[in-house]
Write an enzyme that holds these catalytic residues in place. Structure first.
Site, mmCIF file in Angstrom:
data_model
loop_
_atom_site.group_PDB
_atom_site.id
_atom_site.type_symbol
_atom_site.label_atom_id
_atom_site.label_comp_id
_atom_site.label_asym_id
_atom_site.label_seq_id
_atom_site.Cartn_x
_atom_site.Cartn_y
_atom_site.Cartn_z
ATOM 1 N N SER A 40 35.303 -25.218 -17.542
ATOM 2 C CA SER A 40 34.106 -25.971 -17.926
ATOM 3 C C SER A 40 32.881 -25.637 -17.088
ATOM 4 O O SER A 40 31.753 -25.901 -17.510
ATOM 5 C CB SER A 40 34.382 -27.476 -17.838
ATOM 6 O OG SER A 40 34.782 -27.836 -16.523
ATOM 7 N N ASP A 344 28.223 -35.608 -13.550
ATOM 8 C CA ASP A 344 29.084 -36.584 -14.228
ATOM 9 C C ASP A 344 30.338 -36.956 -13.443
ATOM 10 O O ASP A 344 31.256 -37.547 -13.994
ATOM 11 C CB ASP A 344 29.483 -36.054 -15.610
ATOM 12 C CG ASP A 344 30.253 -34.736 -15.529
ATOM 13 O OD1 ASP A 344 30.556 -34.277 -14.407
ATOM 14 O OD2 ASP A 344 30.558 -34.151 -16.594
ATOM 15 N N HIS A 347 31.273 -32.283 -12.715
ATOM 16 C CA HIS A 347 30.394 -31.123 -12.859
ATOM 17 C C HIS A 347 29.049 -31.378 -12.194
ATOM 18 O O HIS A 347 28.674 -32.521 -11.943
ATOM 19 C CB HIS A 347 30.196 -30.798 -14.343
ATOM 20 C CG HIS A 347 31.480 -30.704 -15.101
ATOM 21 N ND1 HIS A 347 31.999 -31.770 -15.819
ATOM 22 C CD2 HIS A 347 32.363 -29.688 -15.239
ATOM 23 C CE1 HIS A 347 33.153 -31.405 -16.370
ATOM 24 N NE2 HIS A 347 33.392 -30.156 -16.029
#
EC number: 3.1.1.-
Length: 394
Positions: A40, A344, A347
């Site tokens: 991610s 978040d 990240h």
């Protein structure tokens, strides 16, 4: 005898000169595209493309993407990622995701990184007692997709894509973080998790070797971030014992020590690969120390003095709750993400990613450093890059 010595000395200098010339020629390349693998941290929309409409990832919902794209793009951040800043630096368009792209234009790059991806296959993790989603697109699966797509990427005239691969900037990772996240989120003993490190490193190394055999000549292989500075881990492993925290950053020292262990093993393996492939540029990206620098001197980089809390989240000392994440209904985000490091809870913000990319591309956080001497003059004369460079080096 003296004449013979002089002859040998002259031969040595000529050989050294030739090696230097060859090295300078191979070190600096004008890249035509970017090929990327990872999780991610690098996903530009693959997980979104792979997901069903009834089971979308949080990156499909606002406020993800608000800062730069002004809508969710499938990226796990408020805006651009490190790979986006690399593309902009090289004068290449943002790299499109491979999965879910219909009639995508991959002439200037292709991204196989998927949110939640591991380096290891799920079967290996399951054997070690670690739960792994069967929908996981591991590094091996990403590489398989890349090889199977070569005729499509390059056309029938060049089915092996050797020319494209040779002139591509290849980004492998960061990868391996989720191999450790899964057991650590289950509170597995750190010594058990350490047993995965050699397997992860071997998998990354094998992927590099496969790509070298296919013609790859330049790799950026980042290490892991300091896990002890992750809001998710700071929340999960919160403790009243102040000795477990670094007094300067507030990060958990034992988790950062684990990240250092992974990164040291990775660097040792990359050194071995450089000796094995002297014609290939294999560059280590020191994401760990770049991010740590932001934590240590946040105000110097325009960040708020207390950089650990998440910009987007809800509850707790770090503005993060596992059950209600960013993108969920009722979860708000900060008014100025550019002042935050963490987006978040897992990240980073676009602001943090920009500093990290600059630290690696033009600062002291690439081993060995990049040689950009042959780049287009517009890139070399970019004043903002020189400003970032001076800050990261000071």
């Amino acid at each position: 005898m003296a004449s013979q010595d002089c002859h040998m000395l002259l031969s040595f200098f000529i050989s050294t000169f030739l090696i230097t010339v060859v090295t300078s020629q191979t070190r600096c390349r004008n890249f035509k595209s970017i090929i990327s693998f990872g999780d991610s941290i690098t996903d530009t929309g693959n997980l979104l493309g792979l997901s069903s409409p009834n089971d979308l990832p949080e990156s499909a919902f606002p406020p993800y993407g608000e800062t730069f794209f002004h809508h969710p793009s499938g990226r796990f951040s408020d805006g651009r990622l490190i790979i986006d800043f690399i593309a902009e630096f090289l004068g290449i368009p943002h790299v499109p995701p491979f999965y879910g792209s219909k009639n995508g234009n991959f002439e200037k790059g292709v991204n196989f990184a998927v949110g939640g991806a591991t380096a290891l296959e799920c079967s290996v993790l399951e054997e070690k007692g670690t739960h792994c989603s069967q929908s996981n697109i591991s590094l091996g699966n990403q590489l398989k997709s890349f090889k199977e797509s070569l005729p499509y990427l390059c056309g029938s005239s060049s089915p092996d894509c050797r020319d494209m691969i040779e002139n591509a900037f290849i980004l492998i990772g960061e990868i391996g973080g989720n191999d450790y996240n899964f057991p650590l989120f289950d509170r597995k003993n750190i010594e058990e998790v350490k047993e995965l490190v050699p397997l992860v490193i071997t998998t990354i190394s094998s992927a590099i070797s496969e790509l070298v055999d296919m013609g790859a000549r330049t790799f950026l292989v980042p290490g892991n971030f300091p896990l002890g500075c992750s809001v998710a881990y700071l929340t999960l492993y919160e403790t009243p014992n102040k000795e477990e925290y670094n007094p300067l950053t507030g990060c958990l020292t034992w988790l950062n020590d684990f990240s250092v262990y992974h990164n040291e093993q990775l660097q040792a393996e990359l050194k071995r690969l450089r000796n094995l492939y002297p014609h290939v540029n294999i560059i280590y990206g020191d994401y760990y120390n770049t991010l740590l620098r932001l934590m240590q001197e946040p105000s110097k980089f325009g960040l708020m003095d207390r950089p650990l809390p998440a910009c987007c989240g809800l509850g707790g000392p770090y503005n993060f709750t596992f059950s209600i994440k960013c993108g969920s209904k009722g979860v708000e985000y900060c008014s100025d993400p550019s002042k935050y490091v963490n987006w978040d809870g897992i990240h980073m913000t676009e602001a943090a990613y920009k500093w990290i990319s600059e630290g690696v591309l033009t600062g002291p956080y690439a081993i060995p450093p990049f040689n950009w001497s042959c780049l287009d003059s517009k890139i070399k004369n970019n004043e903002s890059l020189h400003t970032q460079y001076s800050l990261m080096n000071s």
